[in-house]
Design a protein around this motif. Structure first.
Motif, PDB file in Angstrom:
ATOM      1  N   ALA A 162       0.827  -1.137   0.292  1.00  0.00           N
ATOM      2  CA  ALA A 162      -0.029   0.145   0.150  1.00  0.00           C
ATOM      3  C   ALA A 162       0.844   1.353  -0.113  1.00  0.00           C
ATOM      4  O   ALA A 162       0.655   2.420  -0.842  1.00  0.00           O
ATOM      5  CB  ALA A 162      -0.929  -0.088   1.106  1.00  0.00           C
ATOM      6  N   ILE A 163       1.813   1.234   0.770  1.00  0.00           N
ATOM      7  CA  ILE A 163       2.752   2.474   0.982  1.00  0.00           C
ATOM      8  C   ILE A 163       3.444   2.675  -0.357  1.00  0.00           C
ATOM      9  O   ILE A 163       3.407   3.877  -1.059  1.00  0.00           O
ATOM     10  CB  ILE A 163       3.877   2.348   2.044  1.00  0.00           C
ATOM     11  CG1 ILE A 163       3.497   2.002   3.309  1.00  0.00           C
ATOM     12  CG2 ILE A 163       4.803   3.098   1.996  1.00  0.00           C
ATOM     13  CD1 ILE A 163       2.891   3.419   3.983  1.00  0.00           C
ATOM     14  N   LEU A 164       3.967   1.524  -1.125  1.00  0.00           N
ATOM     15  CA  LEU A 164       4.583   1.693  -2.292  1.00  0.00           C
ATOM     16  C   LEU A 164       3.740   2.158  -3.404  1.00  0.00           C
ATOM     17  O   LEU A 164       4.041   2.773  -4.173  1.00  0.00           O
ATOM     18  CB  LEU A 164       5.326   0.454  -2.631  1.00  0.00           C
ATOM     19  CG  LEU A 164       6.204   0.343  -3.947  1.00  0.00           C
ATOM     20  CD1 LEU A 164       7.215   1.282  -4.396  1.00  0.00           C
ATOM     21  CD2 LEU A 164       6.533  -1.026  -4.239  1.00  0.00           C
ATOM     22  N   GLY A 165       2.571   1.418  -3.433  1.00  0.00           N
ATOM     23  CA  GLY A 165       1.308   1.992  -4.464  1.00  0.00           C
ATOM     24  C   GLY A 165       1.067   3.363  -4.377  1.00  0.00           C
ATOM     25  O   GLY A 165       0.910   4.083  -5.552  1.00  0.00           O
ATOM     26  N   LYS A 166       0.666   3.937  -2.992  1.00  0.00           N
ATOM     27  CA  LYS A 166       0.736   5.084  -2.871  1.00  0.00           C
ATOM     28  C   LYS A 166       1.562   6.018  -3.446  1.00  0.00           C
ATOM     29  O   LYS A 166       1.214   6.959  -4.198  1.00  0.00           O
ATOM     30  CB  LYS A 166       0.322   5.409  -1.454  1.00  0.00           C
ATOM     31  CG  LYS A 166      -0.139   6.921  -1.115  1.00  0.00           C
ATOM     32  CD  LYS A 166      -1.566   7.050  -1.021  1.00  0.00           C
ATOM     33  CE  LYS A 166      -1.936   8.439  -1.069  1.00  0.00           C
ATOM     34  NZ  LYS A 166      -1.679   9.133   0.398  1.00  0.00           N
ATOM     35  N   LYS A 167       2.760   5.682  -3.321  1.00  0.00           N
ATOM     36  CA  LYS A 167       3.959   6.554  -3.727  1.00  0.00           C
ATOM     37  C   LYS A 167       3.990   6.575  -5.348  1.00  0.00           C
ATOM     38  O   LYS A 167       4.649   7.532  -5.861  1.00  0.00           O
ATOM     39  CB  LYS A 167       5.357   5.867  -3.223  1.00  0.00           C
ATOM     40  CG  LYS A 167       6.492   6.718  -3.260  1.00  0.00           C
ATOM     41  CD  LYS A 167       7.955   6.398  -2.521  1.00  0.00           C
ATOM     42  CE  LYS A 167       8.716   7.274  -2.726  1.00  0.00           C
ATOM     43  NZ  LYS A 167      10.231   6.601  -2.223  1.00  0.00           N
ATOM     44  N   LYS A 168       3.814   5.407  -5.765  1.00  0.00           N
ATOM     45  CA  LYS A 168       3.868   5.388  -7.207  1.00  0.00           C
ATOM     46  C   LYS A 168       2.501   5.935  -8.174  1.00  0.00           C
ATOM     47  O   LYS A 168       2.411   5.499  -9.133  1.00  0.00           O
ATOM     48  CB  LYS A 168       4.198   3.994  -7.544  1.00  0.00           C
ATOM     49  CG  LYS A 168       5.596   3.312  -7.109  1.00  0.00           C
ATOM     50  CD  LYS A 168       6.775   4.338  -7.736  1.00  0.00           C
ATOM     51  CE  LYS A 168       8.029   3.855  -6.998  1.00  0.00           C
ATOM     52  NZ  LYS A 168       8.965   4.809  -7.798  1.00  0.00           N
ATOM     53  N   GLY A 169       1.713   6.317  -7.322  1.00  0.00           N
ATOM     54  CA  GLY A 169       0.433   7.246  -7.917  1.00  0.00           C
ATOM     55  C   GLY A 169      -0.860   6.207  -8.154  1.00  0.00           C
ATOM     56  O   GLY A 169      -1.740   6.621  -8.777  1.00  0.00           O
ATOM     57  N   TYR A 170      -0.694   5.256  -7.473  1.00  0.00           N
ATOM     58  CA  TYR A 170      -2.002   4.227  -7.482  1.00  0.00           C
ATOM     59  C   TYR A 170      -3.027   4.795  -6.576  1.00  0.00           C
ATOM     60  O   TYR A 170      -2.796   5.280  -5.578  1.00  0.00           O
ATOM     61  CB  TYR A 170      -1.839   2.853  -7.314  1.00  0.00           C
ATOM     62  CG  TYR A 170      -0.995   1.966  -8.194  1.00  0.00           C
ATOM     63  CD1 TYR A 170      -1.712   1.064  -9.011  1.00  0.00           C
ATOM     64  CD2 TYR A 170       0.408   2.047  -8.360  1.00  0.00           C
ATOM     65  CE1 TYR A 170      -1.048   0.487  -9.858  1.00  0.00           C
ATOM     66  CE2 TYR A 170       0.944   1.308  -9.136  1.00  0.00           C
ATOM     67  CZ  TYR A 170       0.306   0.582 -10.105  1.00  0.00           C
ATOM     68  OH  TYR A 170       1.027  -0.181 -10.990  1.00  0.00           O
ATOM     69  N   ASP A 171      -4.308   4.585  -6.966  1.00  0.00           N
ATOM     70  CA  ASP A 171      -5.555   4.764  -6.101  1.00  0.00           C
ATOM     71  C   ASP A 171      -5.614   3.478  -5.321  1.00  0.00           C
ATOM     72  O   ASP A 171      -5.839   2.557  -5.721  1.00  0.00           O
ATOM     73  CB  ASP A 171      -6.797   4.947  -6.834  1.00  0.00           C
ATOM     74  CG  ASP A 171      -8.142   5.007  -5.977  1.00  0.00           C
ATOM     75  OD1 ASP A 171      -8.064   5.030  -4.911  1.00  0.00           O
ATOM     76  OD2 ASP A 171      -9.135   4.362  -6.364  1.00  0.00           O
ATOM     77  N   VAL A 172      -5.211   3.450  -4.011  1.00  0.00           N
ATOM     78  CA  VAL A 172      -4.979   2.179  -3.140  1.00  0.00           C
ATOM     79  C   VAL A 172      -5.987   1.875  -2.169  1.00  0.00           C
ATOM     80  O   VAL A 172      -6.745   2.704  -1.426  1.00  0.00           O
ATOM     81  CB  VAL A 172      -3.678   2.437  -2.353  1.00  0.00           C
ATOM     82  CG1 VAL A 172      -3.499   1.001  -1.554  1.00  0.00           C
ATOM     83  CG2 VAL A 172      -2.674   2.656  -3.237  1.00  0.00           C
ATOM     84  N   PHE A 173      -6.600   0.840  -2.171  1.00  0.00           N
ATOM     85  CA  PHE A 173      -7.453   0.234  -1.048  1.00  0.00           C
ATOM     86  C   PHE A 173      -7.183  -0.996  -0.524  1.00  0.00           C
ATOM     87  O   PHE A 173      -6.837  -1.953  -1.187  1.00  0.00           O
ATOM     88  CB  PHE A 173      -9.002   0.268  -1.673  1.00  0.00           C
ATOM     89  CG  PHE A 173      -9.928  -0.466  -0.893  1.00  0.00           C
ATOM     90  CD1 PHE A 173     -10.419   0.577   0.405  1.00  0.00           C
ATOM     91  CD2 PHE A 173     -10.574  -1.500  -1.065  1.00  0.00           C
ATOM     92  CE1 PHE A 173     -11.495   0.022   1.168  1.00  0.00           C
ATOM     93  CE2 PHE A 173     -11.517  -1.975  -0.102  1.00  0.00           C
ATOM     94  CZ  PHE A 173     -12.076  -1.486   0.940  1.00  0.00           C
ATOM     95  N   VAL A 174      -7.022  -1.079   0.900  1.00  0.00           N
ATOM     96  CA  VAL A 174      -6.491  -2.263   1.890  1.00  0.00           C
ATOM     97  C   VAL A 174      -7.957  -2.855   2.128  1.00  0.00           C
ATOM     98  O   VAL A 174      -8.720  -2.331   3.077  1.00  0.00           O
ATOM     99  CB  VAL A 174      -5.668  -2.217   2.416  1.00  0.00           C
ATOM    100  CG1 VAL A 174      -5.270  -3.224   3.605  1.00  0.00           C
ATOM    101  CG2 VAL A 174      -4.356  -1.264   2.014  1.00  0.00           C
TER     102      VAL A 174
END
Length: 446
Positions: A17-29
């Motif tokens: 989630a941390i990496l996804g957010k940093k790379k510009g994804y819309d993240v949901f856990v």
């Protein structure tokens, strides 16, 4: 903005989630169980949406990409089945994180020995001054570390479940420590499916990459005979010798790697003991040689390595009885190695959740080395049926405290008390660490 859904809010999930957010994804856990407070805090502080104790389909089935925690079985999870039916890619943390780093990766898998080999490889590289991190199945999440972007090298312990979720990931150096039947409930009870899963570690390797493997292992040798990998092969063995590879010759470990000075070391001067640990040392040393680490540094590191907690860990010697914690032995093959390395009469604490174990493999070792068996589990029938007529004393208990007290009563000077369960721990304990810690605690209270 691509939508990344993460199933599982543990170490790998939150790291992704941390990496996804940093790379510009819309993240949901989304976690079907409860998320630990420390992980919730991280998600909240990073502004990442999450849910627990449910999987809300309308928030999951609209994903472009899904990262699934390795603990979720794809064939039994309703939400995963629906994602696959919709054609939404479901990958592992390793697959997601790898494209975001230029670091060199070393991937280590196997039914047994992979944690020791991973820790030893990391110890060798770190002692040599390399900028290296530990990840995968142990330590901090690989994805989380990739997000921090501090390392030039990663040593990754990879389970078959993590390898099932890769498409393009390839380690520069791969190790397969050994293969024996394990987790077959996740592989339609077909050993060949589990073997194929382990060999996914080499499926994307090229001629510039390396596969280090146990040449004594039947399943590995058979696969290599019938299948091809592009990687350069580096075998290790206790019984064979090689021009290129690692082997033991007259109590000396020899490692010969392309264009590198030969490495030799007396096995008696190594910190780790037992045949299986010689194999772990050969695999790790092969990596060190490929990474061009000096022989003197390798020798020093092999002689001062502390070993892995819960893996043949010497706890205490009380009244000249050695207590050994091998709680990480969750299958028959791991317990085989443990019993094989016993040199004194042994009181064996065994049992837990049976994963379809065949205890026959242990029969000759039990006859030779075990004086008493203490069954610590909810269902001990298979163990009692197999060994009831082989040892003089067999006792059932259902707490670790009772197991250790009973072991003390049954042992004499010069004996060993060995906790090596050959089973999963979930009937009486949270996990193998909890089981091992309870053992150590009980021993310290004797």
């Amino acid at each position: 903005m691509k939508r990344l859904v993460i199933l599982g809010g543990g170490e790998s999930g939150v790291g992704t989630a941390i990496l996804g957010k940093k790379k510009g994804y819309d993240v949901f856990v989304s976690d079907y169980g409860k998320i630990k407070e420390n992980y919730k805090e991280v998600l909240i502080n990073n502004g990442i949406a999450w849910e627990e104790e449910k999987h809300t389909e309308e928030l999951i089935l609209n994903a472009d990409l899904v990262m699934k925690s390795p603990g979720i079985p794809e064939k039994k999870s309703t939400i995963v089945i629906k994602l696959v039916e919709k054609g939404i890619p479901v990958i592992s943390e390793i697959e997601f994180a790898a494209p975001f780093t230029k670091a060199l990766t070393i991937g280590i898998t196997g039914s047994n020995g992979k944690t020791t080999t991973t820790m030893l490889t990391y110890h060798l590289l770190k002692s040599a001054g390399l900028n290296v991190a530990l990840g995968g199945n142990i330590g901090k999440s690989f994805a989380w570390q990739v997000a921090d972007d501090k390392y030039d090298n990663y040593v990754l312990e990879l389970s078959s479940f993590q390898l099932d979720g890769i498409l393009d990931f390839k380690p520069h150096i791969a190790i397969i420590t050994n293969i024996s039947p394990d987790h077959l409930d996740r592989y339609d009870y077909k050993y060949e499916n589990y073997i194929a899963s382990k060999f996914r570690i080499t499926m994307n390797q090229t001629e510039d990459d390396y596969l280090i493997y146990d040449a004594d292992d039947e399943a590995i040798s058979e696969w290599l005979k019938n299948n091809k990998t592009k990687a350069q092969l580096i075998p290790f063995s206790l019984t064979k010798t090689f021009e290129l590879g690692a082997f033991i010759k007259e109590k000396t470990m020899e490692v010969n790697i392309i264009n590198e000075e030969e490495f030799t070391m007396e096995t008696e001067t190594m910190a780790l003991e037992g045949k299986h640990n010689m194999k772990n040392a050969m695999a790790a040393t092969s990596v060190a040689k490929l990474m061009k680490i000096r022989n003197a540094t390798i020798r020093e590191s092999l002689s001062n390595f502390q070993g892995v907690e819960h893996r043949l860990e010497k706890v205490l010697k009380i009244q000249n009885v050695q207590y050994i914690n091998d709680s990480k032995a969750t299958n028959v093959n791991a317990t085989f190695f443990a019993l094989d390395s016993m040199n004194t009469p042994t009181v064996w604490i065994v049992g837990g959740v049976d994963k379809g174990n065949d205890y026959n493999e242990l029969m000759s070792l039990v006859r030779e080395k075990v004086k008493a068996i203490i069954c610590l589990g909810v269902d001990n029938k298979k163990i009692i049926d197999m060994f009831g007529n082989v040892v003089d004393i067999m006792i059932e208990v259902n707490t670790m405290e009772d197991a250790v007290k009973m072991a003390q009563r049954l042992s004499e000077k010069g004996d060993t008390v060995l906790l090596s369960p050959a089973c999963a721990s979930f009937d009486l304990f949270e996990n193998y660490e909890d089981r091992g810690n309870q053992f150590k605690q009980a021993v310290k209270h004797l």
